[in-house]
Scaffold this active site. Structure first.
Site, PDB file in Angstrom:
ATOM      1  N   ASP A 177       0.848  -1.192   0.000  1.00  0.00           N
ATOM      2  CA  ASP A 177       0.000   0.000   0.000  1.00  0.00           C
ATOM      3  C   ASP A 177       0.884   1.244   0.000  1.00  0.00           C
ATOM      4  OD1 ASP A 177      -2.802   1.176   0.398  1.00  0.00           O
ATOM      5  OD2 ASP A 177      -1.653   2.122   2.010  1.00  0.00           O
ATOM      6  N   ASN A 185      -1.492  13.010  -4.133  1.00  0.00           N
ATOM      7  CA  ASN A 185      -2.457  13.419  -5.160  1.00  0.00           C
ATOM      8  C   ASN A 185      -2.876  14.881  -4.984  1.00  0.00           C
ATOM      9  OD1 ASN A 185      -2.938  11.415  -7.073  1.00  0.00           O
ATOM     10  ND2 ASN A 185      -4.313  10.271  -5.726  1.00  0.00           N
ATOM     11  N   ASP A 194      -1.257   9.206 -10.929  1.00  0.00           N
ATOM     12  CA  ASP A 194      -1.378   8.068 -11.843  1.00  0.00           C
ATOM     13  C   ASP A 194      -0.008   7.623 -12.358  1.00  0.00           C
ATOM     14  OD1 ASP A 194      -4.085   8.081 -11.531  1.00  0.00           O
ATOM     15  OD2 ASP A 194      -4.544   9.019 -13.469  1.00  0.00           O
ATOM     16  N   GLU A 221      -4.603   2.495  -4.455  1.00  0.00           N
ATOM     17  CA  GLU A 221      -3.137   2.559  -4.404  1.00  0.00           C
ATOM     18  C   GLU A 221      -2.535   1.311  -3.773  1.00  0.00           C
ATOM     19  OE1 GLU A 221      -4.761   4.976  -0.899  1.00  0.00           O
ATOM     20  OE2 GLU A 221      -5.229   4.710  -3.018  1.00  0.00           O
TER      21      GLU A 221
END
Length: 303
Positions: A177, A185, A194, A221
């Site tokens: 993770d 982000n 991304d 993620e």
């Protein structure tokens, strides 16, 4: 022209298909060179002579170990012997640790002097199956990262669990993770996020390079790595390398290097499949270790 038995044997020994002839009881009366060579090269218990070996009993023994091939092969041979089916065939995987392989098994009857015999052949169809797999994979890949999606992960883990059960081998799972990904982000934008996911997927794909391995986008993620025939100590070494390589991605981008924004927490677990257990328990164990890694400060491995 009348052909001698020696000449006919030479013909059968020259073909690449693995061929045996059995009688009504299932006893092998002839095995060609390809059949014997395949057994020797794949650590089969029978290395020298297959004469007299009962092939139906071999299939039954494999079926008792949970081998789907053994179950289907034994049933198919019996149906042809009983004249319930005129012919039997099916395709099955036979992967080695080094490569993927598929074969097609065929069972056909014939008679000599009013005695019934049955030809069993195994044809290598790997080239065709790999071509089919490449087309199928287009629908099985995660649209962003181009590695396996969650559905494929679930299917692969189920099949690898069964394979390791048959072979009494361990199977290990790592759940990865990305830490504080929402912060990344929010700071740099979803497009940049991304790109980070794609870069991490490439790191994972470079590790999962055996037939018994798969890396997948587990969700958001999160990523997952399945490693068959792998102990906890072995996957710990793999996870150590992954953690270093994910962290090293910060050095490749000035945005990331300014605050070491891209790190990962990894939970690892190993199980040896047994009767009464299932792959969901392996997932639960790895997930619990991932939660522990998060609790203990992130950017670490627990297992």
């Amino acid at each position: 022209m009348e052909l001698s038995s020696e000449f006919l044997n030479m013909i059968l020994d020259s073909v690449t298909e693995h061929i045996v002839v059995i009688d009504k009881a299932g006893n092998i009366r002839f095995a060609n060179r390809s059949w014997t060579a395949f057994g020797k090269n794949n650590d089969c218990d029978i290395n020298d002579s297959w004469d007299g070996v009962n092939y139906i009993e071999v299939c039954d023994a494999a079926a008792k170990m949970g081998d789907d091939f053994g179950l289907k092969a034994g049933d198919g041979i019996r149906r042809v012997i009983a004249k319930e089916d005129a012919i039997f065939y099916f395709e099955y995987p036979c992967h080695s640790p080094q490569e993927k392989r598929w074969f097609m098994m065929r069972v056909t009857p014939f008679e000599v002097n009013q005695e019934s015999f049955f030809v069993i052949s195994h044809q290598n169809i790997t080239e065709r199956k790999l071509a089919e797999e490449s087309v199928k994979n287009l629908a099985n890949l995660d649209g962003l990262t181009s590695i396996a999606n969650r559905r494929v992960f679930d299917e692969f883990l189920h099949e690898e669990w069964r394979r390791c059960y048959r072979l009494s081998q361990p199977i290990s799972l790592a759940i990865i993770d990305l830490d504080n990904f929402k912060v990344l982000n929010d700071k740099f934008g979803h497009q940049f996020g991304d790109k980070c996911l794609i870069d991490v997927a490439k790191v994972l794909a470079a590790v999962a390079n055996r037939p018994g391995d798969i890396c997948a986008r587990y969700g958001g993620e999160e990523f997952a790595l399945v490693c068959g025939d792998t102990t906890l100590e072995q996957i710990k070494l793999i996870a150590d390398r992954l953690l270093l390589q994910v962290t090293a991605l910060n050095d490749l981008d000035p945005n990331l290097s300014s605050g070491n924004y891209l790190t990962a927490s990894i939970g690892i677990a190993e199980m040896r499949p047994e009767t009464g257990k299932c792959e969901s328990e392996l997932i639960s164990r790895a997930d619990a270790m991932l939660y522990k890694a998060k609790e203990n400060g992130r950017n670490r491995i627990e297992g």
